[in-house]
Design an enzyme around this catalytic site. Structure first.
Site, PDB file in Angstrom:
ATOM      1  N   ASP A  66      26.712   9.058  -5.457  1.00 20.62           N
ATOM      2  CA  ASP A  66      27.349   8.560  -6.712  1.00 20.62           C
ATOM      3  C   ASP A  66      28.762   8.174  -6.325  1.00 20.62           C
ATOM      4  OD1 ASP A  66      28.495  11.008  -6.521  1.00 20.62           O
ATOM      5  OD2 ASP A  66      28.187  11.293  -8.647  1.00 20.62           O
ATOM      6  N   TYR A  68      32.827   7.684  -6.078  1.00 15.25           N
ATOM      7  CA  TYR A  68      34.061   8.779  -6.151  1.00 15.25           C
ATOM      8  C   TYR A  68      34.544   8.790  -7.647  1.00 15.25           C
ATOM      9  CZ  TYR A  68      34.217   7.635  -1.084  1.00 15.25           C
ATOM     10  OH  TYR A  68      34.202   7.515   0.301  1.00 15.25           O
ATOM     11  N   PHE A  79      30.574   4.796  -0.422  1.00 18.30           N
ATOM     12  CA  PHE A  79      31.527   5.339   0.317  1.00 18.30           C
ATOM     13  C   PHE A  79      32.982   4.312   0.606  1.00 18.30           C
ATOM     14  CE2 PHE A  79      27.554   6.591   2.297  1.00 18.30           C
ATOM     15  CZ  PHE A  79      27.726   8.107   2.402  1.00 18.30           C
ATOM     16  N   HIS A 188      24.782  14.287   6.301  1.00 21.38           N
ATOM     17  CA  HIS A 188      25.619  13.337   5.522  1.00 21.38           C
ATOM     18  C   HIS A 188      27.282  13.545   6.479  1.00 21.38           C
ATOM     19  CE1 HIS A 188      28.541  12.386   2.030  1.00 21.38           C
ATOM     20  NE2 HIS A 188      27.286  12.142   1.884  1.00 21.38           N
TER      21      HIS A 188
END
Length: 224
Positions: A66, A68, A79, A188
């Protein structure tokens, strides 16, 4: 309801989605939330990933979690952060892997718009978040929309590279037809898990190798 501000190419394949009851409810809820809370990204950037990478330009799909949840960070690309914003730890690790994999200099900006313009759909699983509250918009409807988006990409396009970093992104693997697309999976890039297989995954070079083998132009991953 107003027509969703999304690139026409996406509206052509996702248009039915916007008429479904779950999306109508999501739209109404978000309109209320944007009035009373600080929600990221700005309403005009919620569909930035789609508006930056039209359907016919998609060659790679990177799935994030989701947006920032800090001020001025999110702008609708997973990202990615707005220019002149401190690069978050996960993105720092992505850049380290980019450097190790392709020998490219570490980017000075965390803005990934250049990737999006070159054919990388930077898709978050959930497209909005409340300030300071990670995952605060989980289960309000975005996941259904993301599932439909990935399924439609898998069904309508061919020879797409899907990059799935972390368990949440890998939960979308079953939606992708592996007989006509390449699926790349790793841990991740978060500092908590990057050493569990993200580093050394070489996904940038593997993606380009696959695109070249399928007679597609490769992604220029250089952000500098």
């Amino acid at each position: 309801m107003k027509k969703i501000r999304i690139d026409e190419s996406w509206y052509n394949i996702l248009g039915n989605e916007f008429e479904k009851p779950y999306f109508q409810s999501l739209q109404l809820r978000l309109r209320d939330l944007y009035k009373i809370k600080e929600i990221y990204p700005s309403a005009s950037n919620v569909f930035n990933a789609f508006n930056s990478t039209p359907v016919d330009k998609v060659k790679v799909v990177i799935v994030g979690q989701d947006p920032y949840h800090g001020p001025n960070q999110a702008h609708g690309l997973c990202f990615s952060v707005n220019s002149n914003i401190k690069i978050p730890p996960s993105l720092q690790n992505i850049f380290k892997e980019l450097n190790k994999d392709l020998g490219l200099d570490i980017p000075v900006s965390g803005n990934l718009t250049k990737w999006a313009k070159r054919g990388v759909l930077l898709l978050n699983n959930v497209l909005t978040v409340e300030r300071g509250k990670a995952n605060s918009h989980k289960n309000i409807g975005w996941e259904k929309f993301t599932i439909s988006t990935i399924s439609l990409i898998s069904n309508h396009l061919k020879n797409i590279v899907f990059i799935l970093w972390g368990k949440q992104a890998q939960g979308k693997e079953a939606l992708i037809d592996s007989s006509k697309h390449l699926i790349l999976k790793a841990a991740h890039p978060s500092p908590l898990s990057a050493y569990n297989g993200f580093y050394g995954s070489n996904h940038f070079s593997k993606a380009n190798k696959y695109l070249k083998e399928n007679l597609k132009s490769q992604i220029d991953w250089d952000l500098n």
